[in-house]
Design a protein around this motif. Sequence first.
Motif, PDB file in Angstrom:
ATOM      1  N   ARG A   3       0.851  -1.205   0.000  1.00 17.69           N
ATOM      2  CA  ARG A   3       0.000   0.000   0.000  1.00 17.69           C
ATOM      3  C   ARG A   3       0.877   1.242   0.000  1.00 17.69           C
ATOM      4  NH1 ARG A   3      -2.416  -2.323   5.348  1.00 17.69           N
ATOM      5  NH2 ARG A   3      -0.161  -2.540   5.469  1.00 17.69           N
ATOM      6  N   VAL A   4       0.640   2.080  -0.988  1.00 20.29           N
ATOM      7  CA  VAL A   4       1.398   3.327  -1.079  1.00 20.29           C
ATOM      8  C   VAL A   4       0.470   4.478  -0.780  1.00 20.29           C
ATOM      9  CG1 VAL A   4       2.863   4.788  -2.507  1.00 20.29           C
ATOM     10  CG2 VAL A   4       2.719   2.347  -2.976  1.00 20.29           C
ATOM     11  N   VAL A   5       0.905   5.373   0.094  1.00 17.76           N
ATOM     12  CA  VAL A   5       0.163   6.611   0.304  1.00 17.76           C
ATOM     13  C   VAL A   5       1.034   7.767  -0.160  1.00 17.76           C
ATOM     14  CG1 VAL A   5      -0.846   8.176   2.005  1.00 17.76           C
ATOM     15  CG2 VAL A   5      -1.226   5.710   2.196  1.00 17.76           C
ATOM     16  N   ILE A   6       0.491   8.558  -1.068  1.00 18.04           N
ATOM     17  CA  ILE A   6       1.197   9.743  -1.547  1.00 18.04           C
ATOM     18  C   ILE A   6       0.567  10.945  -0.860  1.00 18.04           C
ATOM     19  CG2 ILE A   6       1.685  11.186  -3.568  1.00 18.04           C
ATOM     20  CD1 ILE A   6       1.467   8.595  -5.280  1.00 18.04           C
ATOM     21  N   VAL A 197       4.930   8.469   0.247  1.00 25.22           N
ATOM     22  CA  VAL A 197       5.746   9.400  -0.530  1.00 25.22           C
ATOM     23  C   VAL A 197       5.312  10.818  -0.205  1.00 25.22           C
ATOM     24  CG1 VAL A 197       6.630  10.054  -2.783  1.00 25.22           C
ATOM     25  CG2 VAL A 197       5.814   7.724  -2.411  1.00 25.22           C
ATOM     26  N   CYS A 198       6.273  11.595   0.236  1.00 25.99           N
ATOM     27  CA  CYS A 198       6.013  12.987   0.550  1.00 25.99           C
ATOM     28  C   CYS A 198       6.152  13.787  -0.748  1.00 25.99           C
ATOM     29  CB  CYS A 198       7.002  13.452   1.609  1.00 25.99           C
ATOM     30  SG  CYS A 198       6.847  15.187   2.005  1.00 25.99           S
ATOM     31  N   PHE A 347       9.635   5.582   3.813  1.00 22.12           N
ATOM     32  CA  PHE A 347       9.277   7.003   3.711  1.00 22.12           C
ATOM     33  C   PHE A 347      10.111   7.627   2.597  1.00 22.12           C
ATOM     34  CE2 PHE A 347       9.345  11.531   4.791  1.00 22.12           C
ATOM     35  CZ  PHE A 347       7.997  11.768   4.966  1.00 22.12           C
ATOM     36  N   TRP A 348       9.427   8.053   1.550  1.00 25.45           N
ATOM     37  CA  TRP A 348      10.096   8.563   0.350  1.00 25.45           C
ATOM     38  C   TRP A 348       9.832  10.051   0.182  1.00 25.45           C
ATOM     39  CZ3 TRP A 348      12.748   5.470  -3.299  1.00 25.45           C
ATOM     40  CH2 TRP A 348      12.714   4.088  -3.032  1.00 25.45           C
ATOM     41  N   LEU A 349      10.781  10.709  -0.464  1.00 28.77           N
ATOM     42  CA  LEU A 349      10.609  12.122  -0.795  1.00 28.77           C
ATOM     43  C   LEU A 349      10.573  12.311  -2.307  1.00 28.77           C
ATOM     44  CD1 LEU A 349      13.127  13.909   1.614  1.00 28.77           C
ATOM     45  CD2 LEU A 349      10.705  13.437   1.972  1.00 28.77           C
TER      46      LEU A 349
END
Length: 811
Positions: A3-6, A197-198, A347-349
């Motif tokens: 699950r990805v949350v952007i 992803v931030c 945690f991605w930027l």
Amino acid sequence: DARVVIVGAGIVGCSLADELTARGWSEVTVLEQGPLPAPGGSTSHAPGLVFQTSPSQTLTGFARYTVEKFSSLKVDELPCFNPVGGLEIATSEERWADLHRKAGLAASWGVRGELIPPARCAELWPLLARDRILGGFHTPDDGLARALLASRAQLERATARGARFLDRHTVTAIEREGGRVTAVVTDRGTFPADAVVCAAGFWGPLIGAMAGVDVPLQPLAHQYATTAPLPELAGVNDPRTEASRPILRFQDRDLYYREHTDRIGIGSYAHRPLPVDPARLPAYDDAPVMPSSLPFTAEDFAPSWAESVGLLPALGASRVEKGFNGVFSFTPDGMPVIGESREVRGFWLAEAVWVTHSAGVARAVAEWMTDGRPGTDVHACDLYRFEEAQRSPAYIAERGRRNFIEVYDVIHPLQPVEQPRPLRVSPFHVRQRELGGYFLEAAGWERPHWYEANAALAGSVQPPPRDAWSARHWSPIAAAEARATRERVALYDMTPLGRLEVSGPGALDFLQRMTTNQLAKKPGTVTYTLLLDEAGGIRSDLTVARLSEHHFQVGTGGALDLDWLLRHAPDDVRVTDITPGTTCVGVWGPLARDLVQPLTPDDFAHEAFGYFTARRTFIGHVPVTAMRLSYVGELGWELYTTADLGLRLWDTLWEAGRRHGVIAAGRSAFNSLRLEKGYRAWGHDMTTEHDPYEAGLGFAVRMDKGDFIGRAALEGRGAGTVTRKLTCLTLDDPAAVVMGKEPVYADGVAAGYVTSASYGYTIGRTVAYAWLPAAIAVPGTAVHIEYFGEKVPATVAAEPLYDPRGERIRR
Ligand code: FAD
């Protein structure tokens, strides 16, 4: 499925959802605090100018993909990209020269462009005051991105593939467990997540703080104004596409323009920096227009208006009808910030991204999340490129403001940051200043490029005079320093080069798995080796010294290597950055042994202290690790010690060196000597886009040593299979110079580009390394390099140019 949350549905969040769902990610949720489709971030009011050409090949690559992708997107029959072309004009000689350089960059990176005379500029932009213009650079494939439409098109496509976009959801916390993200909390519920992803634009630092991750950017306001309708534009443009004339840049005055049907939009970077604290901005419903649009400060715009009337006299009869101070992100080096946090996995930027680069960045991040690495070289955007000393809020704020001011300046490739300086200095700094060091900056370090104290030597060597551009941050003293190194002995401050300690019972196995060369050698050996990614691309080159069974010292290019090793280190291995607490001086030249031997109890004879070996010893009172290595191709040692003893080490060497005519020498000479020897510099000459054989580094790969990262990808490759090569060129005219990044032509056709270049003071001509097709990379082949629009003849040379048998270093 993961699950990805952007976080954020600006152009970046929407592009990323599209790229991820295109790669089969099915559980993608985009959370957005504002209302869709115009949620109120920077994207909601971006005028969308896309100029693709940049000194950064990476940014140009991102922009090219944005143009390609947006050109294929439509919403309600409206195209998301309007290819009106780009026009940059010069009103000063300096800018006109720089546009020639820019044309070269465009050619190097594959962007179509042409330098045009004033009359042609006025044809493309009839409102221009033609007599003010010296010329222009026309790029027919640049144009206008319709950022909101492109967001919508990508949102709709992602939605059709199963993504959810939830607007009016404000993210308030990021939950973590065991060093990983687990969920995103909003004012309307919690969303479990395996990856977050931030993509929150200039709000990124606030979201990062929720996860305990620094997001190094400074939000600043930038003014944008629109004129009243102009009679000159009546009926010129179709309101559906809004513009037909090229996007226009007037960088001499920090201004840009585009058409809005019968109005003109004006963007200005000419005003004072206007920093913004995102935590203090109103929520969407409380904002007068939208959160990222601040009230127009007309007094800041007044000079820009006057300049605009000067350039476009028709504006004299018009006025600013609407204006606003729009907020977006500036980073310490002007590049985006992307990648996964090491401390908070998942945690991605995807931060500090212009509309121009949005699709390219989104693709790179999606590739990274899907395949474990981006498909192109993005090291200059990597979250971990900054050193510890570059991470303070004060540094980020100061650099961000400075980058706002300089955004349209003509920037020389060697131009150092102005502030904050000095930040990092080596223990030798006081001596370097006494010697009249000319300091430039890198990664926060003060680095002497030459020393005025050597001016007296310069009379004996006469390098050819230079044009104004290549003479900047250069001195003929460098030639004297290079000669003194080849003939006598010189001290080089190597402190700013990164040093890591890798230790523990698993250290050897770990380094063997991480790098390409055979490191299972007895303590006291030093090995040149490569870090590869899984695809066999070069991540870095290292010198690894095995100091004892479980203790290695690794010479690296910088912060990214530390990050890569820390990510992979098992529990029984410790990786420590010892750069800040230690120092290094290179003592190089044919008299290096005469200088050092009397100072040490150890035998420094060739037989006793061989090339590529290391040992602990003393120089006078100073305990050192001595490594017999040389980046300049002469006999010598790197001497390492702790920072507290650095000055004593320097002084000891200096005193003893007097009778041998020792000098201090700087980076300028260093670069010349390194290129004559064919030593590559990672990040300039090669990146993850190149394999070791293409880069001429196959000698550092031992396929028979057991497995290592990247080995499988190299299977079947070799020097014989490469189709392109990092190639040594020399310029035919001994007085000619190039600087790097220029296009190379073979038979008049663009064939590649220069990576590094320097005058070779020993060989008496400029050395340039370039990426070229293997068929061209044959010694003796004639090519030409374009430098400020001039064709500079060059010839492919066998390398290395200096001492090919290495006799000077092995004696
Ligand atoms: P944004 O569009 O700001 O999107 C981030 C989103 O995150 C926002 O919608 C925000 O509401 C949401 N968000 C933030 N916090 C939260 C939270 N806690 N919970 C949920 N959602 C949250 N670029 C160009 O390439 N060309 C140009 O010509 C150009 N001109 C510009 C002119 C102006 C006046 C300005 C201000 C910018 C310009 N830019 C231009 C820059 C460009 O607009 C931005 O870099 C780009 O739009 C950033 O996109 P983004 O998706 O990262 O950020």
